[in-house]
Design a protein around this motif. Structure first.
Motif, PDB file in Angstrom:
ATOM      1  N   PRO A  93       0.671  -1.405  -0.039  1.00 47.33           N
ATOM      2  CA  PRO A  93       0.333   0.075   0.369  1.00 47.33           C
ATOM      3  C   PRO A  93       0.836   1.616   0.131  1.00 47.33           C
ATOM      4  N   PRO A  94       0.651   2.931   0.121  1.00 50.53           N
ATOM      5  CA  PRO A  94       1.154   3.969  -0.579  1.00 50.53           C
ATOM      6  C   PRO A  94       1.855   4.382   0.744  1.00 50.53           C
ATOM      7  N   GLY A  95       2.804   4.287   1.437  1.00 49.21           N
ATOM      8  CA  GLY A  95       3.430   4.504   1.895  1.00 49.21           C
ATOM      9  C   GLY A  95       4.726   3.196   2.658  1.00 49.21           C
ATOM     10  N   THR A  96       4.310   2.159   1.471  1.00 48.62           N
ATOM     11  CA  THR A  96       5.558   1.473   1.615  1.00 48.62           C
ATOM     12  C   THR A  96       6.816   0.996   0.623  1.00 48.62           C
ATOM     13  N   PHE A  97       8.318   1.589   1.287  1.00 50.96           N
ATOM     14  CA  PHE A  97       9.323   1.234   0.434  1.00 50.96           C
ATOM     15  C   PHE A  97       9.713  -0.512  -0.024  1.00 50.96           C
ATOM     16  N   VAL A  98      10.033  -0.040  -1.536  1.00 49.44           N
ATOM     17  CA  VAL A  98       9.907  -1.393  -2.229  1.00 49.44           C
ATOM     18  C   VAL A  98      11.530  -1.323  -2.620  1.00 49.44           C
ATOM     19  N   ILE A  99      12.619  -2.640  -1.795  1.00 48.24           N
ATOM     20  CA  ILE A  99      14.239  -2.498  -2.159  1.00 48.24           C
ATOM     21  C   ILE A  99      13.949  -3.685  -3.608  1.00 48.24           C
ATOM     22  N   LEU A 100      13.788  -2.907  -4.696  1.00 50.29           N
ATOM     23  CA  LEU A 100      13.987  -2.949  -5.892  1.00 50.29           C
ATOM     24  C   LEU A 100      14.933  -4.087  -6.546  1.00 50.29           C
ATOM     25  N   THR A 126      20.526 -10.100 -15.926  1.00 47.93           N
ATOM     26  CA  THR A 126      19.332 -11.652 -14.978  1.00 47.93           C
ATOM     27  C   THR A 126      18.621 -10.901 -13.189  1.00 47.93           C
ATOM     28  N   ASP A 127      19.838 -10.381 -12.461  1.00 45.96           N
ATOM     29  CA  ASP A 127      19.418  -9.781 -10.707  1.00 45.96           C
ATOM     30  C   ASP A 127      20.518  -8.304 -11.404  1.00 45.96           C
ATOM     31  N   PRO A 128      19.786  -7.325 -12.387  1.00 46.41           N
ATOM     32  CA  PRO A 128      20.156  -6.452 -12.277  1.00 46.41           C
ATOM     33  C   PRO A 128      20.378  -4.664 -10.993  1.00 46.41           C
ATOM     34  N   TYR A 129      19.644  -5.508 -10.026  1.00 42.17           N
ATOM     35  CA  TYR A 129      19.817  -4.697  -9.366  1.00 42.17           C
ATOM     36  C   TYR A 129      20.772  -4.481  -7.568  1.00 42.17           C
ATOM     37  N   CYS A 130      21.470  -4.023  -7.558  1.00 39.84           N
ATOM     38  CA  CYS A 130      22.635  -4.939  -6.624  1.00 39.84           C
ATOM     39  C   CYS A 130      22.494  -5.255  -5.342  1.00 39.84           C
ATOM     40  N   PRO A 131      22.970  -6.478  -5.309  1.00 39.21           N
ATOM     41  CA  PRO A 131      22.639  -7.274  -4.055  1.00 39.21           C
ATOM     42  C   PRO A 131      23.127  -6.286  -2.775  1.00 39.21           C
ATOM     43  N   GLU A 132      23.997  -6.174  -2.801  1.00 38.93           N
ATOM     44  CA  GLU A 132      25.032  -5.534  -1.795  1.00 38.93           C
ATOM     45  C   GLU A 132      24.408  -4.391  -1.451  1.00 38.93           C
ATOM     46  N   LEU A 193      28.026  -0.034 -17.423  1.00 34.60           N
ATOM     47  CA  LEU A 193      29.252   0.744 -16.772  1.00 34.60           C
ATOM     48  C   LEU A 193      29.701  -0.364 -15.911  1.00 34.60           C
ATOM     49  N   GLY A 194      29.197  -1.185 -16.233  1.00 33.51           N
ATOM     50  CA  GLY A 194      29.932  -1.766 -14.857  1.00 33.51           C
ATOM     51  C   GLY A 194      29.480  -1.482 -13.851  1.00 33.51           C
ATOM     52  N   MET A 195      28.027  -0.552 -13.072  1.00 36.78           N
ATOM     53  CA  MET A 195      28.429   0.763 -12.260  1.00 36.78           C
ATOM     54  C   MET A 195      27.942   0.060 -11.116  1.00 36.78           C
ATOM     55  N   CYS A 196      27.125  -0.681  -9.812  1.00 36.91           N
ATOM     56  CA  CYS A 196      26.152  -0.688  -9.093  1.00 36.91           C
ATOM     57  C   CYS A 196      24.494  -0.515  -8.949  1.00 36.91           C
ATOM     58  N   TYR A 197      23.531  -0.877  -8.914  1.00 35.69           N
ATOM     59  CA  TYR A 197      22.646  -0.058  -9.287  1.00 35.69           C
ATOM     60  C   TYR A 197      21.534  -0.514  -7.908  1.00 35.69           C
ATOM     61  N   ARG A 246      33.800  -3.796  -3.599  1.00 33.11           N
ATOM     62  CA  ARG A 246      32.505  -4.420  -3.502  1.00 33.11           C
ATOM     63  C   ARG A 246      32.511  -5.924  -3.847  1.00 33.11           C
ATOM     64  N   HIS A 247      30.986  -6.160  -3.466  1.00 33.73           N
ATOM     65  CA  HIS A 247      31.583  -7.524  -2.936  1.00 33.73           C
ATOM     66  C   HIS A 247      30.041  -8.107  -4.006  1.00 33.73           C
ATOM     67  N   CYS A 248      30.099  -7.519  -5.257  1.00 31.13           N
ATOM     68  CA  CYS A 248      29.378  -7.909  -6.268  1.00 31.13           C
ATOM     69  C   CYS A 248      29.669  -8.646  -7.418  1.00 31.13           C
ATOM     70  N   ASN A 249      28.734  -8.665  -8.368  1.00 30.83           N
ATOM     71  CA  ASN A 249      29.061  -9.304 -10.002  1.00 30.83           C
ATOM     72  C   ASN A 249      28.801  -7.640 -10.779  1.00 30.83           C
ATOM     73  N   CYS A 250      28.402  -6.787 -10.259  1.00 30.03           N
ATOM     74  CA  CYS A 250      28.225  -6.145 -11.373  1.00 30.03           C
ATOM     75  C   CYS A 250      28.753  -5.292 -12.133  1.00 30.03           C
ATOM     76  N   ALA A 251      29.856  -4.950 -11.304  1.00 24.80           N
ATOM     77  CA  ALA A 251      31.105  -4.657 -12.205  1.00 24.80           C
ATOM     78  C   ALA A 251      31.741  -6.027 -13.633  1.00 24.80           C
ATOM     79  N   LYS A 252      31.239  -7.205 -13.483  1.00 26.11           N
ATOM     80  CA  LYS A 252      31.318  -8.217 -14.530  1.00 26.11           C
ATOM     81  C   LYS A 252      29.863  -8.525 -15.303  1.00 26.11           C
TER      82      LYS A 252
END
Ligand code: HPA
Length: 258
Positions: A93-100, A126-132, A193-197, A246-252
């Motif tokens: 509902p409105p007011g909720t934060f969603v970590i995409l 595949t899993d576009p948003y940075c998990p870290e 550009l291999g950035m985390c988002y 960084r402890h994720c695969n975003c750079a790759k």
């Protein structure tokens, strides 16, 4: 330590969580981009407001490539974005934060790549948003006790109009949880550009046909104003917690097809 990039969406126009703020201008291949430089708990930050000061740039005309290139050229590797969204999922509902954690792209007119000519690049999404960074956003929600959902599928529409009842119904059947107009191609360009988002979506309204009334930009802006302090607290918590290494695969993610 490398600077963190923050992209403020609707309702987040001034970096009021940033200390020692000063303007910075970066020349990119896509025009000049204005940002604000500052610090959060001694961590360097570059902030930019997606729709411009005073919300003058509509979603389909945002300089997505310029914005991402500017952050990249400033040495930013990790981006935290905010997004005002409508909810397709009655559990959010409105007011909720969603970590995409996923997106569905229904945009139509936008250039989604830095690699149209020359080098051919295919980027893993595949899993576009940075998990870290998403994990740190979750820590912030737990810390403050805010209503949130870990994971959610963002449907990107072209805008600037709101959706039809049938579109929202279809997006729901396809697995969409929230809908907005700007998350794509922003994330795609960052990934190229291999950035985390990572992105914290803020539910401002139920989407068309779920809401019991007509939608308006005013409703979105008013709800964002109501939630502004919480969002500021979240960003102030998260930014200094993001590790430099960084402890994720975003750079790759980007891989050359040549
Ligand atoms: N639709 C699209 N974008 C939005 C909405 C919506 O209902 N609410 C906030 N941004």
């Amino acid at each position: 330590m490398k600077a963190i990039g923050v992209i403020g969406g609707t309702g987040v126009y001034t970096p009021d969580f940033v200390k020692d703020a000063s303007p910075v201008k970066v020349e990119t291949d896509f025009g000049n981009v204005e940002l604000i430089k500052g610090t959060v708990n001694d961590r360097k930050v570059y902030f930019l407001t997606r729709h411009g000061k005073g919300h003058t740039v509509p979603p389909h005309r945002v300089n997505y490539r310029g914005n991402i290139q500017a952050l990249y050229e400033l040495g930013v590797e990790r981006i935290v974005a905010t997004a005002a969204v409508g909810s397709i999922n009655e559990g959010f509902p409105p007011g909720t934060f969603v970590i995409l954690d996923q997106f569905l792209d229904f945009t139509k007119s936008r250039v989604e790549t830095f690699f149209s000519e020359g080098k051919v690049v295919h980027t893993d999404c595949t899993d576009p948003y940075c998990p870290e960074i998403s994990g740190i956003l979750k820590e912030a929600m737990e810390h403050f006790g805010y209503p949130y959902h870990m994971g959610g599928t963002y449907v990107a529409t072209e805008g600037p109009r709101f959706e039809t009842r049938a579109e929202i119904k279809a997006y729901g059947i396809l697995g969409g949880d929230v809908v907005g107009m700007t998350g794509v191609p922003e994330i795609v360009l960052a990934k190229e550009l291999g950035m985390c988002y990572a992105s914290v979506a803020v539910v401002t309204n139920f989407a068309a046909g779920i809401s019991d009334h007509m939608l308006s930009h005013m409703e979105v802006v008013n709800k964002m104003a109501e939630l502004n302090e919480k969002l500021r607290n979240i960003l102030s918590f998260v930014i200094p917690e993001i590790p430099d290494e960084r402890h994720c695969n975003c750079a790759k993610a980007p891989t050359s097809g040549e």
